[in-house]
Write an enzyme that holds these catalytic residues in place. Structure first.
Site, PDB file in Angstrom:
ATOM      1  N   GLY A 155       0.819  -1.198   0.000  1.00  0.00           N
ATOM      2  CA  GLY A 155       0.000   0.000   0.000  1.00  0.00           C
ATOM      3  C   GLY A 155       0.860   1.258   0.000  1.00  0.00           C
ATOM      4  N   SER A 156       0.346   2.299   0.635  1.00  0.00           N
ATOM      5  CA  SER A 156       1.021   3.603   0.590  1.00  0.00           C
ATOM      6  C   SER A 156       2.353   3.636   1.327  1.00  0.00           C
ATOM      7  CB  SER A 156       0.097   4.678   1.154  1.00  0.00           C
ATOM      8  OG  SER A 156      -1.038   4.833   0.327  1.00  0.00           O
ATOM      9  N   ALA A 157       2.678   2.587   2.073  1.00  0.00           N
ATOM     10  CA  ALA A 157       3.999   2.526   2.699  1.00  0.00           C
ATOM     11  C   ALA A 157       5.097   2.477   1.647  1.00  0.00           C
ATOM     12  CB  ALA A 157       4.100   1.311   3.620  1.00  0.00           C
ATOM     13  N   LYS A 160       5.129   4.537  -0.956  1.00  0.00           N
ATOM     14  CA  LYS A 160       5.266   5.864  -1.571  1.00  0.00           C
ATOM     15  C   LYS A 160       6.618   6.530  -1.306  1.00  0.00           C
ATOM     16  CE  LYS A 160       0.300   6.665  -1.890  1.00  0.00           C
ATOM     17  NZ  LYS A 160      -0.900   7.266  -1.275  1.00  0.00           N
TER      18      LYS A 160
END
Length: 674
Positions: free
Chosen positions: A414-416, A418
């Site tokens: 997921g956004s980890a 980014k």
């Protein structure tokens, strides 16, 4: 000296004064015997034994004895050499019908090398036309010490298994005192069936299995009959056992796992070796009665932990001291010290409570692994000593899959992810941290080729979105645009530079983090989704934690280590960022923790934290999204306190608050360990 490898034809070239050219010599005959012996063709060799020897030692005392002894002793590399008779000796032998030939034997055994010297006497037997040389054999040919009788004895000494210790020498797997519980049949009292039933209920056994043990041929009324081992920590169970008539116990040494479930997946356990496992091992290393590491560190470091058995081969004779033929001293197993801190391991595991998930904790300045957690887990002590007869069935049927090792598996981050996407763009120049992108609304599609699909974000921006704003608000559209702008080739190259698609340089086996099913991102929608940790991209929690060390080490990603003996501070991937870019990422991750999604709980942390959350949707349908996994990667903001970085994922957080639910757990761990 004549070696076995010398062709028999060479012997025919020796000039034999006084011998007929077609008459077999003792040298030739013994060479044939030695060849059969060296090939362990004992039946053929027995056919060359003199009549008197054959009468004294029937075939079972020659063929069968040789075969069994060589198998039991693990004889290999058998080499026999002998001294040929010279011309004058041959003339005398031919005249007298007898010859003596010295020989030497060398061999390897389960207890090491054995060598000896002996003499063979050959005699001529048979009618004139069929006269030949035969060996006067005695048991001294096997080993000289057996010439006048005696038996072979094999003594073994089991090594002490090495222990597994954490970085502070706290035990993860130790050899400790446990209780061997059993029954003295004559003391079962007036109602033995009731006593056996009570015992069966407490130990998780059947009355039938207890009766089977009690009915063994060696059992006497006053003898102790062992049934099951119970750790000393099971005080309540032991007190109940001692109340039963006839129950007794004795202290023995057993394997104990002090951290229990918290380190179950990491440490693993030992168990009785199976027939299949025995078949896979080198001959002589294990027996059917041995134990072997079944999983985890117990299996990974089995060779070092098990040690080597001590073995002694002796010739035993009545009223005499045994004669040692070969001896290999016992070598106890090595202790394995890992970089894990059991206190951190337990704190993180306990933070999961009833939740499923995984976490990896490392020292971001040294690369040392501080914790590897998989939840739920199993208690190795229960597997070895548990009293639940349905233990395995319960573990296997549990919907949360406690037997699944989640820390070595991969998941969508997921956004980890980014910050990693940010680093790739900063490095290749496609992302200017000061440049804002114009983004309107909550959805974005790049038009042609995307069909009805669109990237969504959770909040709208006030004006252009730059890197700082995109990370703080976790803007999916910003990162999707940046990935599409830099292109598949550049983005895939950047992911590979971060270690995607290759094995983690780590002793414990991990599933390699992957970019997609084929390692490519040629589909633009897949490229866009991958930029914020969705699509087909997956990574392990340890790889994710390791990737974040890039921001704390001037752009170098450290190599994770597990053994305390390994060099620390090794660099796995160099120059992923320059020092200025790494400092920028540190500042941005501080801003994210202070003002972004995790701030709801990081504000309550007793340690100032930096980091990034991530929510990974497990599926997308026309009706909406499915279940979610929540991530948080966090570490102390102050450089002087940066000795712990935690990457945690909790499964099924959609109804629990999403990724901030995971953030709260990580914050609680830091507070507890402060």
């Amino acid at each position: 000296m004549k070696k076995l490898t010398v062709a028999a034809a060479a012997i025919f070239m020796i000039g034999l004064a006084g011998c007929s050219n077609d008459e077999t010599t003792p040298n030739e005959r013994f060479d044939t015997y030695v060849n059969h012996w060296s090939e362990q063709e004992f039946s053929e060799a027995y056919d060359m034994v003199a009549t008197e020897s054959a009468e004294a030692y029937p075939t079972e005392e020659y063929v069968d004895r040789y075969t069994k002894l060589y198998e039991d002793l693990g004889i290999s590399d058998l080499s026999i050499s002998f001294t040929e008779l010279g011309e004058e000796e041959l003339e005398t032998a031919m005249e007298e019908g007898t010859a003596t030939i010295p020989f030497e034997v060398e061999m390897e055994s389960i207890a090491g090398p054995i060598d000896f010297s002996y003499e063979a006497t050959l005699v001529q037997q048979g009618e004139e036309d069929e006269k030949n040389w035969y060996v006067q054999w005695d048991p001294g040919f096997i080993f000289p010490e057996l010439k006048d009788g005696g038996e072979i004895s094999i003594q073994t000494e089991t090594p002490t298994r090495g222990e597994i210790l954490d970085r502070n020498q706290m035990p993860l797997a130790i050899n400790d005192t446990i209780n061997e519980i059993g029954v003295i049949p004559g003391k079962l009292g007036s109602n033995p069936e009731q006593s056996k039933q009570e015992l069966a209920d407490l130990l998780g056994l059947s009355v039938e299995s207890i009766n089977e043990s009690l009915n063994a041929s060696w059992v006497e009324p006053d003898l102790f009959v062992p049934l099951k081992n119970v750790p000393s920590s099971e005080e309540e169970l032991l007190s109940q056992l001692w109340e039963i008539n006839g129950v007794a116990g004795r202290e023995v040494t057993g394997r104990v796992y002090p951290a229990g479930e918290a380190a179950g997946q990491l440490v693993g356990y030992i168990g009785d070796i199976t027939a299949e496992e025995l078949e896979e091992q080198e001959p002589g290393v294990y027996t059917a009665n041995d134990v072997i590491g079944k999983r985890g560190l117990e299996s990974l470091y089995e060779e070092q932990l098990r040690g080597k058995k001590g073995t002694r081969i002796e010739v035993v004779k009545e009223n005499q001291e045994p004669v040692v033929l070969a001896e290999t001293p016992v070598q106890n197993g090595e202790n394995i010290t890992v970089t894990i801190d059991v206190n951190v391991q337990e704190s993180i595991f306990n933070s999961f409570e009833e939740d499923a998930g995984t976490a990896s904790a490392i020292n971001p300045k040294t690369g040392e692994t501080i914790a590897l957690v998989s939840s739920p887990s199993f208690d190795p002590n229960q597997i070895l000593y548990g009293t639940d007869p349905n233990l395995w069935e319960n573990l296997q049927s549990n919907e949360q899959q406690p037997l699944l090792n989640r820390f070595s598996a991969t998941f969508a981050p997921g956004s980890a992810l980014k910050p990693i996407t940010s680093a790739i763009g900063l490095k290749n120049g496609s992302i200017d941290p000061n440049e804002g992108l114009e983004i309107d609304g909550l959805t974005w599609s790049n038009g042609q080729g995307w069909g009805e699909y669109a990237v969504t974000r959770v909040s709208e921006s006030n004006g252009p979105v730059d890197l700082q704003d995109a990370l703080v608000r976790s803007d999916n559209i910003y990162f999707a645009m940046q990935a599409v702008n830099m292109g598949s080739e550049a983005y895939v190259k950047g992911l590979k530079e971060f270690g995607f698609g290759e094995e983690l340089p780590y002793p414990y086996p991990f599933t390699a983090s992957s970019i997609s099913s084929d390692g490519k991102l040629e589909d633009e929608v897949l490229l866009a989704n991958s930029s914020y940790g969705q699509g087909e991209l997956e990574m392990s929690s340890l790889h994710l934690a390791t990737a974040y060390t890039t921001f704390l080490n001037e752009g170098n990603m450290l190599k994770p280590t597990l053994l305390a003996s390994e060099e620390t501070g090794q660099v796995w991937k160099e120059n992923l960022l320059n020092s200025e870019q790494a400092d920028l990422m540190k500042d941005l991750l501080r801003d994210v923790a202070e003002s972004g999604t995790p701030s709801r709980y990081t504000a309550d942390s007793e340690v100032e934290l930096s980091g990034k959350t991530g929510t990974a949707e497990l599926k997308l349908t026309a009706e909406g999204s499915g279940e979610e996994n929540g991530w948080f990667v966090g570490y102390p903001t102050q450089e002087s306190e940066q000795d712990l970085l935690i990457a945690m994922m909790v499964q099924n957080v959609k109804e629990k608050g999403g990724s901030v639910y995971t953030t709260e757990k990580v914050v609680n761990v830091f507070n507890e360990l402060k």
